[in-house]
Write an enzyme that holds these catalytic residues in place. Structure first.
Site, PDB file in Angstrom:
ATOM      1  N   GLU A 201      -5.123  -8.644   0.856  1.00 57.99           N
ATOM      2  CA  GLU A 201      -5.800  -8.290   2.113  1.00 57.99           C
ATOM      3  C   GLU A 201      -7.269  -8.054   1.824  1.00 57.99           C
ATOM      4  O   GLU A 201      -7.627  -7.398   0.837  1.00 57.99           O
ATOM      5  CB  GLU A 201      -5.264  -6.985   2.729  1.00 57.99           C
ATOM      6  CG  GLU A 201      -3.949  -7.096   3.437  1.00 57.99           C
ATOM      7  CD  GLU A 201      -3.500  -5.767   4.040  1.00 57.99           C
ATOM      8  OE1 GLU A 201      -4.369  -4.940   4.412  1.00 57.99           O
ATOM      9  OE2 GLU A 201      -2.282  -5.565   4.118  1.00 57.99           O
TER      10      GLU A 201
ATOM     11  N   GLU B 193       0.808  -1.220   0.000  1.00 58.55           N
ATOM     12  CA  GLU B 193       0.000   0.000   0.000  1.00 58.55           C
ATOM     13  C   GLU B 193       0.844   1.275   0.000  1.00 58.55           C
ATOM     14  O   GLU B 193       0.816   2.059   0.971  1.00 58.55           O
ATOM     15  CB  GLU B 193      -0.962  -0.010   1.194  1.00 58.55           C
ATOM     16  CG  GLU B 193      -1.881  -1.210   1.216  1.00 58.55           C
ATOM     17  CD  GLU B 193      -2.880  -1.182   2.373  1.00 58.55           C
ATOM     18  OE1 GLU B 193      -2.835  -0.259   3.195  1.00 58.55           O
ATOM     19  OE2 GLU B 193      -3.721  -2.094   2.447  1.00 58.55           O
TER      20      GLU B 193
HETATM   21  O1  IFM Z   1      -4.125  -2.882   9.227  1.00 57.56           O
HETATM   22  C1  IFM Z   1      -4.091  -2.424   7.925  1.00 57.56           C
HETATM   23  C2  IFM Z   1      -2.913  -3.017   7.181  1.00 57.56           C
HETATM   24  O2  IFM Z   1      -1.712  -2.747   7.827  1.00 57.56           O
HETATM   25  C3  IFM Z   1      -2.828  -2.450   5.792  1.00 57.56           C
HETATM   26  N1  IFM Z   1      -4.089  -2.559   5.110  1.00 57.56           N
HETATM   27  C4  IFM Z   1      -5.279  -2.155   5.794  1.00 57.56           C
HETATM   28  C5  IFM Z   1      -5.346  -2.787   7.167  1.00 57.56           C
HETATM   29  C6  IFM Z   1      -6.619  -2.352   7.900  1.00 57.56           C
HETATM   30  O3  IFM Z   1      -6.624  -0.964   8.054  1.00 57.56           O
END
Ligand code: IFM
Length: 484
Positions: free
Chosen positions: A388, A167
């Site tokens: 994710e 990210e």
């Molecule tokens: O916890 C975060 C993660 O570190 C990166 N993506 C989003 C998740 C939830 O906010």
């Protein structure tokens, strides 16, 4: 409802975590400080003054945690490497104890039939490199490539799946635009320079990993949002263009197509700087083996002067304990990108009435198909992984000793359905990782937001598999669709 057998037998089913969020042992065995160690100590930066000093003690409990992964039936674990655990000064001498930790973790995973997926950068830049200017400096991209080579040398015999960045949008714009993430800077449009250096670091790191032993599969993870205008009006469509531009296209296009979107560079007023650095695009657009997509929600956006479509939302992120400007879906009338970001005043978020998670993020499973399609359109042959997906809810252990997180269970079912729908449309989606294996340090929200399949009692570090985890286990074992 989707069954496991609706997806290919070799589909990757994983869970994900990140070093600073789970490891703890922040000052142990030679680990150097990272920007999150520094930022979390800034008064008011993190809800409750929480830090990752202990987190969920994964550093000591990883054996138990790997056993949980196996119990859930997952076949992959995405974790991140703490750069300052491996290179305490960010560069130079390697910390053997850090290497040993990740080797023991990877070995344990392999013993249990869980494939290790290592992310090289999940936001925890060594403080020593921040002291030299961090991601606003081009040199940090070079140092990142060195780190990638070091990490791959140390672990490449055990780990074959590598993700360069997690990210970069957050690292660049939350870290340097709104300043709600480490290093907590507000440099306006210059935050886009940090984004560029992160992307350059990605490309250089791909080459560094490939220069090591063969057989590595390497990609990058972007957080993509489905973006919709609140109406067909030109002003709302322009708002959607801006948000999609900065959130999605500004990262997808350099990585997959070797260009920055001109409209975004123009919105930023950074044409000269990006023109001067255009030669880097060839270094950014390196061939990758997969793209990781993190998906949580959809932004429905409007121009600020449009009449509201719905009453301003009463999202939980308006709660009194909220960290000012912490990572969250913007409430109606609020800027998408936080304060101090050029153009952010031209956009507002609209509540469409979708249910929301404890983060205040609207639950829109079909948006996952949108973002996969958007990435697929740019690189039709490239395999995709959802690296994710998950949701926060205020879970508690009940009198029966269980955690009845029905909303998360439903959230996951709906997003697994979306994965199946994406494959039916011909998108080469090859894996799905739940965020997160267990509750952990949720950045500016500290421990106040729980994303885990496994509940963690932060006082005792006791792990309890939630109903969502029990559902996943049943789904993966038998293709069943209920929790039991
Ligand atoms: O916890 C975060 C993660 O570190 C990166 N993506 C989003 C998740 C939830 O906010």
């Amino acid at each position: 409802m989707t069954a496991r057998s609706d997806l290919p037998a070799d589909f990757v089913w994983g869970t994900a975590t990140a070093a600073y969020q789970v490891e703890g042992a922040a000052a142990l065995d030679g680990r150097g400080p990272s920007i999150w160690d520094t930022f979390a100590r800034r008064p008011g930066a993190v809800v409750g003054g929480d830090t990752g000093d202990v987190a969920v003690d994964h550093y000591h409990r990883f054996g138990e945690d790997v056993d949980l992964m196996r119990e859930l039936g997952t076949n992959a674990y995405r974790f991140s490497l703490s750069w300052s655990r491996l290179l305490p000064e960010g560069t130079g001498t390697v910390n053997r104890a850090g290497v040993d930790f990740y080797r023991r973790l990877a070995e344990r995973l392999l013993e249990r039939g869980v494939a290790p997926w290592a992310t090289l950068y999940h936001w925890d830049l060594p403080q020593a490199l921040q002291d030299r200017g961090g991601w606003l400096e081009r040199d940090t991209a070079e140092r990142f490539a060195d780190f990638a080579a070091t990490a791959h040398d140390a672990l490449g015999d055990l780990v074959t799946s590598w993700i360069t960045l997690n990210e970069p949008w957050c690292a660049a714009f939350l870290g340097h635009g709104s300043g709600v993430h480490a290093p907590g800077l507000q440099v306006g449009a210059r935050a886009s320079h940090a984004a560029h250096h992160l992307l350059l670091g990605h490309g250089l790191a791909v080459d560094a990993v490939r220069a090591g032993r063969s057989g590595a599969s390497v990609g990058v993870t972007l957080n993509l949002y489905s973006v919709r205008p609140a109406s067909d009006g030109a002003a709302d469509r322009d708002a959607a263009r801006r948000v999609d531009g900065l959130q999605n296209r500004f990262f997808l296009e350099p990585v997959l197509a070797g260009r920055y979107p001109e409209d975004v560079v123009r919105d930023l007023g950074e044409q000269e700087w990006f023109a001067a650095n255009a030669a880097d695009l060839a270094r950014i657009q390196r061939p990758i083996d997969f793209l990781g997509v993190n998906y949580y929600s959809r932004h429905t956006v409007a121009a600020p002067d449009a009449a509201p479509l719905a009453a301003p939302d009463a999202a939980p992120d308006a709660a009194p304990d909220a960290a000012p400007g912490a990572v969250r879906s913007p409430a109606a009338g609020e800027s998408t990108f936080g304060p101090a970001f050029p153009g952010s005043e031209d956009v507002r978020s609209v509540d469409t009435g979708a249910p929301r998670t404890h983060m205040g993020w609207p639950v829109v499973p079909e948006g996952l198909v949108d973002v996969l399609e958007q990435a697929h359109a740019l690189a039709p042959a490239l395999p995709l992984h959802v690296t994710e997906n998950g949701s926060a809810y205020p879970d508690t252990v009940g009198g029966d000793g269980l955690v009845h997180d029905a909303e998360r269970l439903r959230y996951l079912q709906q997003h697994v359905d979306a994965c199946a729908a994406a494959r039916e449309r011909g998108i080469p989606l090859q894996g799905y990782f739940v965020w997160s294996l267990m509750d952990n340090f949720e950045w500016a929200w500290g421990f106040s937001r729980r994303f885990g399949l496994v509940h963690v009692d932060y006082a005792t570090q006791q792990r309890t598999v939630k109903d969502s985890g029990r559902w996943l286990r049943a789904f993966l074992r038998e293709g069943a669709t209920t929790a039991d």
